[in-house]
Design a protein around this motif. Structure first.
Motif, PDB file in Angstrom:
ATOM      1  N   GLU A  54       0.856  -1.198   0.000  1.00 47.17           N
ATOM      2  CA  GLU A  54       0.000   0.000   0.000  1.00 47.17           C
ATOM      3  C   GLU A  54       0.887   1.242   0.000  1.00 47.17           C
ATOM      4  N   THR A  98      -2.571   0.485  -4.450  1.00 53.10           N
ATOM      5  CA  THR A  98      -2.431  -0.757  -3.706  1.00 53.10           C
ATOM      6  C   THR A  98      -2.068  -1.866  -4.668  1.00 53.10           C
ATOM      7  N   SER A 114       3.380   0.675   3.036  1.00 53.27           N
ATOM      8  CA  SER A 114       3.164  -0.470   3.916  1.00 53.27           C
ATOM      9  C   SER A 114       3.284  -1.756   3.114  1.00 53.27           C
ATOM     10  N   GLY A 171       1.025  -5.080   5.702  1.00 53.42           N
ATOM     11  CA  GLY A 171       0.469  -4.435   6.891  1.00 53.42           C
ATOM     12  C   GLY A 171       1.475  -3.741   7.778  1.00 53.42           C
ATOM     13  N   ARG A 172       2.732  -3.733   7.402  1.00 52.25           N
ATOM     14  CA  ARG A 172       3.774  -3.120   8.218  1.00 52.25           C
ATOM     15  C   ARG A 172       4.335  -1.902   7.512  1.00 52.25           C
ATOM     16  N   ARG A 173       4.467  -0.798   8.228  1.00 46.19           N
ATOM     17  CA  ARG A 173       5.043   0.413   7.649  1.00 46.19           C
ATOM     18  C   ARG A 173       6.525   0.198   7.352  1.00 46.19           C
ATOM     19  N   SER A 209       3.130   7.414   2.876  1.00 41.97           N
ATOM     20  CA  SER A 209       3.306   6.144   3.579  1.00 41.97           C
ATOM     21  C   SER A 209       3.506   5.003   2.596  1.00 41.97           C
TER      22      SER A 209
END
Length: 252
Positions: free
Chosen positions: A3, A23, A59, A62-64, A57
């Motif tokens: 993302e 995405t 990701s 699900g992790r930055r 951002s």
């Protein structure tokens, strides 16, 4: 899987990536096209950690990961190749492939005296795995050849082999078809389809429209640092904005 939200990367007064959001679904092969200077490689470099985002951002699973160094992103399962391959020229094809796995016991010099059995076992396993990967990409017969002696297309296959040794979940490919003869290009496309069938996800920068249109869905289109559109290849091919802004009215 990936993302990207309102991503910006600036170099002084130049905004190379200007508010890009998209995405990336798992188990897809996504194409990224646009003219030279559109910001594609800068986007890749920012996702892969070569550049820190100016804002926005990123990701992964699900992790930055925005702003993390490249080695941490690599170990998380997101890896990239380069338009111009960079193998270790004075090492063989097999050696180039074997050096990829992280955390090898032999990397700590004292283990070569005090943990020789562990080092030897890991080296045997690494050599076996490397030969399997080289056989998959069609380079096993050249395993003893120095990397500097490979053709441009063979170096692209070696780069793919090295990436596979990292057991990635997402691969960013920067122009896998550039400088590759038609026969090897077909081989590369076939290998990407096989890897996709095994569950690996791809994001591919490419100027070869045949490759993009036959391999990728969806296709992202960039110009002047911005994302112009996203859609299936047949829609992108016929979109007037793409024809005009990127290809001068003709999508070959």
């Amino acid at each position: 899987m990936l993302e990207v939200g309102d991503l910006v990367k600036e170099f002084g007064g130049l905004r190379a990536v200007d508010g890009v959001s998209f995405t990336l679904a798992a188990h897809t092969i996504t194409g990224l096209i646009g003219p030279n200077g559109a910001g594609k490689t800068t986007l890749f470099n920012t996702i892969a950690g070569v550049h820190r985002p100016s804002s926005g951002s990123i990701s992964f699973l699900g992790r930055r990961i925005g702003g993390l160094p490249p080695h941490r992103i690599f170990h998380a399962g997101l890896v990239r190749t380069f338009q111009i391959p960079r193998p270790f020229a004075g090492m063989t094809v097999l050696e180039n492939t074997m050096l990829v796995p992280a955390g090898q016991a032999g990397e700590r010099f004292w283990n070569n005296w005090f943990a020789r059995s562990q080092v030897r076992a890991q080296e045997r396993a690494g050599r076996e795995r490397a030969r399997e990967v080289l056989d998959f990409v069609g380079l096993e017969r050249l395993s003893g050849e120095y990397a500097k002696n490979l053709s441009g297309g063979q170096q692209k296959l070696l780069e793919l082999a090295r990436v596979l040794m990292a057991e990635p979940q997402l691969i960013l490919l920067d122009e896998p078809g550039a400088g590759v003869n038609p026969t090897l290009l077909v081989t590369i496309m076939d290998k990407l389809r096989e890897l996709h069938a095994r569950g690996i996800t791809f994001l591919i920068i490419e100027h070869n429209m045949d490759l993009i249109m036959n391999l990728c869905n969806p296709v992202l289109v960039m110009a002047q640092g911005r994302l112009l559109m996203e859609g299936p290849p047949e829609v992108v091919r016929n979109d007037p904005r793409v024809l005009e802004a990127y290809l001068g009215g003709v999508l070959a």
